[in-house]
Scaffold this active site. Structure first.
Site, mmCIF file in Angstrom:
data_model
loop_
_atom_site.group_PDB
_atom_site.id
_atom_site.type_symbol
_atom_site.label_atom_id
_atom_site.label_comp_id
_atom_site.label_asym_id
_atom_site.label_seq_id
_atom_site.Cartn_x
_atom_site.Cartn_y
_atom_site.Cartn_z
ATOM 1 N N GLY A 22 34.525 61.520 10.870
ATOM 2 C CA GLY A 22 33.401 61.270 9.978
ATOM 3 C C GLY A 22 33.830 61.081 8.538
ATOM 4 N N MET B 14 32.978 62.699 5.709
ATOM 5 C CA MET B 14 33.354 63.855 4.893
ATOM 6 C C MET B 14 34.769 64.344 5.186
ATOM 7 S SD MET B 14 29.909 66.065 4.379
ATOM 8 C CE MET B 14 28.550 65.394 3.409
ATOM 9 N N GLU C 261 42.709 68.373 17.281
ATOM 10 C CA GLU C 261 42.260 67.716 18.513
ATOM 11 C C GLU C 261 42.420 66.206 18.382
ATOM 12 O OE1 GLU C 261 38.232 68.740 19.999
ATOM 13 O OE2 GLU C 261 37.732 66.699 19.423
#
Length: 446
Positions: free
Chosen positions: A222, A224, A245
């Site tokens: 994303g 941010m 991950e």
């Protein structure tokens, strides 16, 4: 028999290979950038002669050809372990269904709970001198998929980066039933989004100031988290490590800025550890044959014991919304699916177990609807049907453009007050009124 001879004996066309798929079969399509091209096209061409073929996969970066077949839902059903934007758009067509599971549980789930999968077909990097096909940036759960599949078909793509590993990053030719060459299409890319907004920058600044030298990083997907990565790349931080991950473009920027060396990691020192990667060509080129990178299965990266073993672990993830009890929804808009459980909870839990570790859930305080209405992401209670990704007992730091608050261990009224303090000012009085109705309000600065 030499590996080259075995290769030639197993080499076939995509059209011939997909003939093994029968109506009612379970077929695994691999994961993310490993989703097949030539095999997918060949299977789609057989749509009319097949029904009730059930496929497993996830994080699609392009629309598979099987979805384009006439009356596709009668022939194929896609079961996603984690939804991308492409998959969630197809839910309404009856083609796609989400399979809720913590991503870290996938390898064990395949090994212990899946009746042997009928067919697995997925892309791999070219065979090496030792007879191994590399999974590319998709170690994830692929070794477990192969262990539980009756027939394994690999589609070789010279453009798939070869990701060096520590374990379970590839498959030997002796385990493969058929080999297909797929024409070497470009690897599907996942962009990092547009330029960071002022809100992204405000949130990122509040997080970066909490990161010490020598910290070990996990970034979610994303705008941010990517903005945080950019700020870290421009910061004075040093000796950072990576254990994540998902490998994203932001890590490349941080590494090329000289901020990452992994010297302070207590496990996998000097290696950037990841379960899968999706990004731009810049990232795939960086991953290719890079000995600093360590491609491993997701039950290793996301194991809270692995995460907890790394001091000063910093986990940064997004949320769709959350409520005044501290329940975080990162998966849906009400009943409408957006993504999946993924590994967010694993990293929230693992980071808190790490010595000096912190997990940050970040989001903008508001969003604007298509009709131009400003709405709060902080709600009195989650909307009906919303998924609780992190329970109220798990959340550590919450960050919006209006500040950051540590919610761990707070009573209901303390937590409500802290959450409202970082909500958009336009909604605070309304949230206070709702908190009072729910008996979780006691203003501390009376």
């Amino acid at each position: 028999m030499s590996f080259e001879k075995e290769y030639q004996e197993k080499l076939t066309t995509a059209e011939e290979a997909v003939k093994v798929v029968q109506s009612g079969n379970w077929v695994d399509y691999g994961w993310c950038t490993a989703t097949p091209y030539a095999l997918d096209k060949a299977l789609a061409a057989r749509a009319e002669e097949l029904h009730d073929v059930k496929l497993r996969g996830g994080i699609l970066l392009r629309v598979p050809e099987i979805f384009k077949a006439p009356d596709a839902a009668r022939h194929f059903t896609w079961n996603s372990w984690h939804m991308s934007g492409i998959e969630r758009k197809l839910v309404k067509d009856g083609l796609v269904f989400y399979s809720p599971i913590r991503y870290s549980e996938l390898p064990r789930y395949y090994r212990e709970n899946i009746v042997p999968n009928d067919v697995a077909m997925f892309q791999v990097a070219p065979m090496d001198a030792h007879g191994y096909f590399n999974f590319g940036p998709n170690a994830s759960h692929m070794a477990a998929v192969c262990e539980k599949s009756k027939i394994i078909i690999v589609e070789v793509n010279n453009n798939l980066p070869r990701c060096l590993g520590g374990m379970q990053e590839g498959i030997h030719i002796s385990q493969v039933d058929m080999i297909v060459t797929g024409g070497n299409p470009p690897i599907a890319e996942m962009g990092a989004g547009g330029a960071p907004t002022e809100v992204d920058q405000a949130v990122a600044k509040l997080i970066v100031e909490e990161i010490p030298n020598g910290a070990c990083l996990q970034l979610g997907i994303g705008g941010m988290p990517n903005t945080v990565g950019s700020m870290i790349a421009d910061s004075d931080l040093k000796n950072l490590g990576v254990h994540t991950e998902m490998y994203v473009d932001a890590f490349v920027d941080i590494a090329l800025a000289g901020k990452i060396n992994g010297s302070q990691k207590s496990i996998d020192r000097f290696r950037q550890t990841f379960a899968f990667g999706a990004g731009t060509k810049k990232m795939y080129d960086y991953l290719n044959d890079n000995p600093e990178l360590m491609s491993v299965p997701v039950d290793y990266t996301n194991d809270v014991r692995s995460i907890a073993a790394l001091d000063n672990f910093i986990s940064i993830n997004n949320a769709v919304n959350l409520d005044l009890f501290g329940q975080v929804n990162a998966e849906s808009a009400g009943t409408k699916p957006i993504s999946g459980a993924g590994g967010q909870l694993d990293f929230v839990l693992g980071a808190y177990l790490s010595k000096g570790g912190k997990s940050f859930i970040c989001c903008s305080s508001t969003f604007t609807t298509k009709d131009g209405e400003l709405k709060s992401r902080i709600l009195p209670t989650l909307d009906p049907g919303s998924i609780v990704t992190d329970t109220r007992a798990n959340i550590h730091y919450l960050v919006t453009e209006y500040g950051k608050v540590n919610l761990k261990g707070l009573s209901t009224w303390e937590k409500a007050e802290a959450i409202i303090s970082v909500a958009h000012p336009n909604f605070r009085e309304q949230l206070i009124a709702e908190a009072e109705k729910m008996h979780i309000w006691r203003r501390s600065n009376r």
